[in-house]
Scaffold this motif. Structure first.
Motif, short mmCIF file in Angstrom:
data_model
loop_
_atom_site.label_atom_id
_atom_site.label_comp_id
_atom_site.label_asym_id
_atom_site.label_seq_id
_atom_site.Cartn_x
_atom_site.Cartn_y
_atom_site.Cartn_z
N MET A 60 0.83 -1.21 0.00
CA MET A 60 0.00 0.00 0.00
C MET A 60 0.86 1.25 0.00
O MET A 60 0.67 2.15 -0.81
N SER A 61 1.81 1.31 0.93
CA SER A 61 2.70 2.48 0.99
C SER A 61 3.64 2.50 -0.20
O SER A 61 3.97 3.56 -0.74
N SER A 62 4.07 1.31 -0.63
CA SER A 62 4.95 1.23 -1.79
C SER A 62 4.23 1.73 -3.04
O SER A 62 4.83 2.36 -3.90
N LEU A 63 2.92 1.45 -3.14
CA LEU A 63 2.14 1.89 -4.30
C LEU A 63 2.15 3.41 -4.41
O LEU A 63 2.33 3.96 -5.50
N ILE A 64 1.99 4.08 -3.29
CA ILE A 64 2.01 5.55 -3.28
C ILE A 64 3.38 6.05 -3.74
O ILE A 64 3.49 6.98 -4.53
N ALA A 65 4.44 5.41 -3.25
CA ALA A 65 5.79 5.81 -3.64
C ALA A 65 6.02 5.57 -5.12
O ALA A 65 6.64 6.39 -5.81
N GLN A 66 5.51 4.44 -5.65
CA GLN A 66 5.71 4.12 -7.06
C GLN A 66 4.94 5.07 -7.97
O GLN A 66 5.43 5.45 -9.03
N ILE A 67 3.74 5.46 -7.56
CA ILE A 67 2.99 6.45 -8.34
C ILE A 67 3.75 7.77 -8.36
O ILE A 67 3.80 8.46 -9.39
N THR A 68 4.37 8.12 -7.24
CA THR A 68 5.14 9.36 -7.18
C THR A 68 6.40 9.27 -8.03
O THR A 68 6.85 10.26 -8.62
N ILE A 69 7.01 8.09 -8.11
CA ILE A 69 8.14 7.88 -9.01
C ILE A 69 7.70 8.15 -10.44
O ILE A 69 8.37 8.85 -11.21
N MET A 70 6.55 7.62 -10.81
CA MET A 70 6.02 7.81 -12.16
C MET A 70 5.71 9.29 -12.41
O MET A 70 6.00 9.82 -13.49
N ASP A 71 5.13 9.95 -11.43
CA ASP A 71 4.83 11.38 -11.57
C ASP A 71 6.11 12.19 -11.74
O ASP A 71 6.16 13.17 -12.49
N SER A 72 7.16 11.76 -11.05
CA SER A 72 8.45 12.46 -11.16
C SER A 72 9.03 12.29 -12.55
O SER A 72 9.58 13.25 -13.13
N LEU A 73 8.93 11.09 -13.11
CA LEU A 73 9.42 10.86 -14.47
C LEU A 73 8.66 11.74 -15.47
O LEU A 73 9.26 12.34 -16.36
N PHE A 74 7.34 11.81 -15.30
CA PHE A 74 6.53 12.66 -16.16
C PHE A 74 6.99 14.11 -16.07
O PHE A 74 7.16 14.80 -17.09
#
Length: 280
Positions: free
Chosen positions: A239-253
């Motif tokens: 659950m917490s990892s999912l939030i971090a991974q979405i933020t990784i993706m947002d950072s790439l964007f």
């Protein structure tokens, strides 16, 4: 507030191996003793050299052993409940605070784990790619879809599909001039690994987003952007990892969007105009 050494080590535990894992195990098992040890004292306690200890503290995000040691002097709530362990007696407010605390800790630890050079490399690959494919199965498909939704706002040629068979067919068609972003919390999902092996066979550059940088997916990847995760009770560590991974993706964007500047803005403007035309 800066993270304590205990919090940082817990967030990176799954990524440590060999002597680093040995040091981490000793520190977490002896929280009181470690606060009074010098770098030589810690080296003696674990049977390693001071140079190894120095490399360890830098690997977990501190510039020196002194900075690391000072961080251990401050005990925060998250040292005991890093990702918000839920107790039966917790009331509504406490449960919500722990969930939010877990998300915050996951984000802070993740950003501290990924090197600036890796962000730069990933951005370069994406900007120069003929096509970008985003892959993820199950819960990880949420991250892939989020990335697709965001990257559509850039000039990049991106593709993503939730169905496994379609993803595999997309992987078959990708070339050495393409880049794949493959998402898997565990890095062990069978279907995801099948896709990653096909991409690897085709010579496609693979950027893996996973909480387990020692996993098989990570070994297949050309670049790993690791998210922090720690097993907790009641709710899944992912659950917490999912939030971090979405933020990784947002950072790439965001990195790609800034790099492409006016071209990105043109795409955004065109999309905004099209979407506004569908509203009353």
């Amino acid at each position: 507030m800066a993270q304590s050494g205990f919090t940082r080590i817990r967030s990176m535990r799954e990524q440590l191996s060999g002597s680093d894992e040995k040091v981490a195990t000793f520190i977490l098992a002896n929280p009181e003793e470690i606060r009074s040890l010098t770098i030589q004292g810690l080296a003696n306690a674990v049977g390693l050299s001071t140079a190894t200890i120095s490399r360890f503290v830098k690997r977990v995000g501190f510039s020196s052993f002194r900075e690391f040691s000072l961080s251990l002097a401050v005990v925060t709530q998250s040292d005991d409940t890093f990702f918000g362990e839920i107790d039966e007696e917790d009331d509504t407010s406490e449960i919500v605070k722990k969930v939010f605390s877990g998300a915050t800790n996951a984000l802070e630890s993740t950003v501290n784990m990924i090197k600036t050079a890796d962000w730069t490399t990933a951005t370069k690959w994406l900007v120069e790619a003929r096509r970008v494919g985003l892959f993820g199965i199950g819960g990880s498909s949420i991250v892939a879809l989020n990335g697709y939704h965001k990257l559509l706002r850039t000039p990049l040629d991106v593709e993503q599909h939730p169905d496994y068979d379609v993803q595999l067919m997309q992987a078959v068609r990708m070339r050495t001039t393409d880049v794949a972003i493959v998402v898997s919390h565990s890095g062990r999902n069978h279907d995801t690994l099948t896709i990653a092996r096909q991409l690897h066979t085709n010579g496609v550059k693979i950027i893996a987003i996973t909480a387990y940088p020692q996993s098989e997916l990570a070994k297949l990847a050309d670049l790993v952007l690791a998210s922090a995760a720690e097993e907790v009770n009641i709710r899944s560590e992912s659950m917490s990892s999912l939030i971090a991974q979405i933020t990784i993706m947002d950072s790439l964007f965001t990195l790609v969007g800034v790099q492409l500047g006016d071209k990105t803005q043109q795409v955004v403007d065109h999309m905004r105009t099209a979407i506004e035309g569908t509203r009353e």
